[in-house]
Design a protein around this motif. Sequence first.
Motif, mmCIF file in Angstrom:
data_model
loop_
_atom_site.group_PDB
_atom_site.id
_atom_site.type_symbol
_atom_site.label_atom_id
_atom_site.label_comp_id
_atom_site.label_asym_id
_atom_site.label_seq_id
_atom_site.Cartn_x
_atom_site.Cartn_y
_atom_site.Cartn_z
ATOM 1 N N PHE A 2 27.286 68.951 86.757
ATOM 2 C CA PHE A 2 28.500 68.916 85.949
ATOM 3 C C PHE A 2 29.320 67.659 85.734
ATOM 4 C CE2 PHE A 2 32.023 71.827 85.266
ATOM 5 C CZ PHE A 2 33.589 70.665 85.576
ATOM 6 N N ASP A 3 29.672 67.981 84.721
ATOM 7 C CA ASP A 3 30.001 66.356 84.069
ATOM 8 C C ASP A 3 31.838 67.320 83.741
ATOM 9 O OD1 ASP A 3 28.217 65.648 83.761
ATOM 10 O OD2 ASP A 3 27.460 65.937 81.409
ATOM 11 N N PRO A 4 32.296 66.591 84.435
ATOM 12 C CA PRO A 4 33.789 66.545 84.054
ATOM 13 C C PRO A 4 33.944 66.136 82.805
ATOM 14 C CG PRO A 4 33.811 64.005 84.741
ATOM 15 C CD PRO A 4 32.235 64.586 85.190
ATOM 16 N N PRO A 5 35.683 66.968 82.065
ATOM 17 C CA PRO A 5 35.886 67.013 80.750
ATOM 18 C C PRO A 5 36.181 65.542 80.085
ATOM 19 C CG PRO A 5 36.910 67.946 82.174
ATOM 20 C CD PRO A 5 36.459 67.862 82.985
ATOM 21 N N ASP A 6 35.835 65.262 79.245
ATOM 22 C CA ASP A 6 36.308 64.043 78.305
ATOM 23 C C ASP A 6 38.250 63.995 78.554
ATOM 24 O OD1 ASP A 6 37.149 61.481 77.451
ATOM 25 O OD2 ASP A 6 35.678 61.998 75.345
ATOM 26 N N GLN A 7 38.363 62.710 79.765
ATOM 27 C CA GLN A 7 39.562 63.049 79.670
ATOM 28 C C GLN A 7 40.422 62.735 77.642
ATOM 29 O OE1 GLN A 7 41.640 63.620 81.726
ATOM 30 N NE2 GLN A 7 40.665 62.748 83.965
ATOM 31 N N SER A 8 40.201 62.074 77.355
ATOM 32 C CA SER A 8 40.325 61.888 76.076
ATOM 33 C C SER A 8 40.598 63.249 75.401
ATOM 34 C CB SER A 8 40.464 61.227 74.865
ATOM 35 O OG SER A 8 38.920 62.274 75.189
ATOM 36 N N LEU A 9 39.970 64.384 75.789
ATOM 37 C CA LEU A 9 39.872 65.956 74.789
ATOM 38 C C LEU A 9 41.551 66.493 76.061
ATOM 39 C CD1 LEU A 9 36.426 66.749 75.031
ATOM 40 C CD2 LEU A 9 38.009 65.755 73.143
ATOM 41 N N LEU A 10 41.781 66.056 76.570
ATOM 42 C CA LEU A 10 42.832 66.528 77.394
ATOM 43 C C LEU A 10 44.779 65.669 77.044
ATOM 44 C CD1 LEU A 10 41.530 66.990 81.054
ATOM 45 C CD2 LEU A 10 41.556 68.150 79.484
ATOM 46 N N ILE A 11 44.412 64.663 75.937
ATOM 47 C CA ILE A 11 45.784 64.587 76.038
ATOM 48 C C ILE A 11 46.326 64.993 74.887
ATOM 49 C CG2 ILE A 11 46.861 62.143 75.597
ATOM 50 C CD1 ILE A 11 46.448 62.338 78.231
ATOM 51 N N PRO A 12 47.313 65.475 74.387
ATOM 52 C CA PRO A 12 47.937 66.082 73.849
ATOM 53 C C PRO A 12 47.825 64.977 72.730
ATOM 54 C CG PRO A 12 48.970 66.249 74.768
ATOM 55 C CD PRO A 12 48.377 65.585 75.796
ATOM 56 N N TRP A 13 48.016 65.618 71.031
ATOM 57 C CA TRP A 13 47.894 64.510 70.150
ATOM 58 C C TRP A 13 49.487 63.372 69.792
ATOM 59 C CZ3 TRP A 13 52.187 65.154 66.774
ATOM 60 C CH2 TRP A 13 52.890 65.740 66.969
ATOM 61 N N TRP A 14 50.692 64.061 70.319
ATOM 62 C CA TRP A 14 51.935 63.647 70.378
ATOM 63 C C TRP A 14 52.385 62.115 71.309
ATOM 64 C CZ3 TRP A 14 55.083 63.111 74.551
ATOM 65 C CH2 TRP A 14 54.672 63.823 75.549
ATOM 66 N N PRO A 15 51.700 61.881 72.389
ATOM 67 C CA PRO A 15 51.607 60.676 72.997
ATOM 68 C C PRO A 15 50.820 59.244 72.301
ATOM 69 C CG PRO A 15 51.100 62.954 74.940
ATOM 70 C CD PRO A 15 50.441 63.110 73.439
ATOM 71 N N LYS A 16 49.750 60.002 72.004
ATOM 72 C CA LYS A 16 48.401 59.370 71.223
ATOM 73 C C LYS A 16 49.527 58.808 69.777
ATOM 74 C CE LYS A 16 44.274 61.578 72.683
ATOM 75 N NZ LYS A 16 43.319 62.337 71.970
ATOM 76 N N PHE A 17 50.287 59.620 68.726
ATOM 77 C CA PHE A 17 51.075 59.550 67.895
ATOM 78 C C PHE A 17 52.141 58.643 67.806
ATOM 79 C CE2 PHE A 17 54.943 60.454 64.868
ATOM 80 C CZ PHE A 17 54.206 60.200 64.073
ATOM 81 N N ILE A 18 52.946 58.934 68.872
ATOM 82 C CA ILE A 18 54.138 57.702 69.832
ATOM 83 C C ILE A 18 54.083 56.518 70.460
ATOM 84 C CG2 ILE A 18 55.294 57.030 71.761
ATOM 85 C CD1 ILE A 18 55.821 60.401 71.972
#
Length: 138
Positions: A2-18
């Motif tokens: 079982f591979d854990p989900p990619d953490q980047s997929l769990l981060i919403p777009w708005w913190p990245k935009f900030i």
Amino acid sequence: MFDPPDQSLLIPWWPKFIVILGAFLTLTGGVLAILHPAMMVSSHDEINGAVRIYAGYLASRNLVVGLMLISLLLLHAWRALSQLMILVAFIQFFDVCMDCIEGRWMIVPGVLIIGILFLLGSKRLSGHPFWNSAAWMN
């Protein structure tokens, strides 16, 4: 198995935009401090050797912070990015204080909002507000 989900997929777009917006503004301030420090002061203020020295220090710090924001985002180093975002937020809050002391009222709301957004983004990345020790631990 079982591979854990990619953490980047769990981060919403708005913190990245900030982070991208903050990095852009920080890098722009650094470049302006080097190339045209007169843009950072009133039109009647003199640009002398001392101003150029302090502009150089501002530029070096802004360029490093801006590049680190982008680098940590690209590396998906969420905890380190969250902690750097807290630093950037507090820089903004101290800038708000200086802007108030020096009477630059027009920019206070924008700088304050950027600081608040960085704190909110940091909380989202770490899962905890900065005053909670879990935001700083592994």
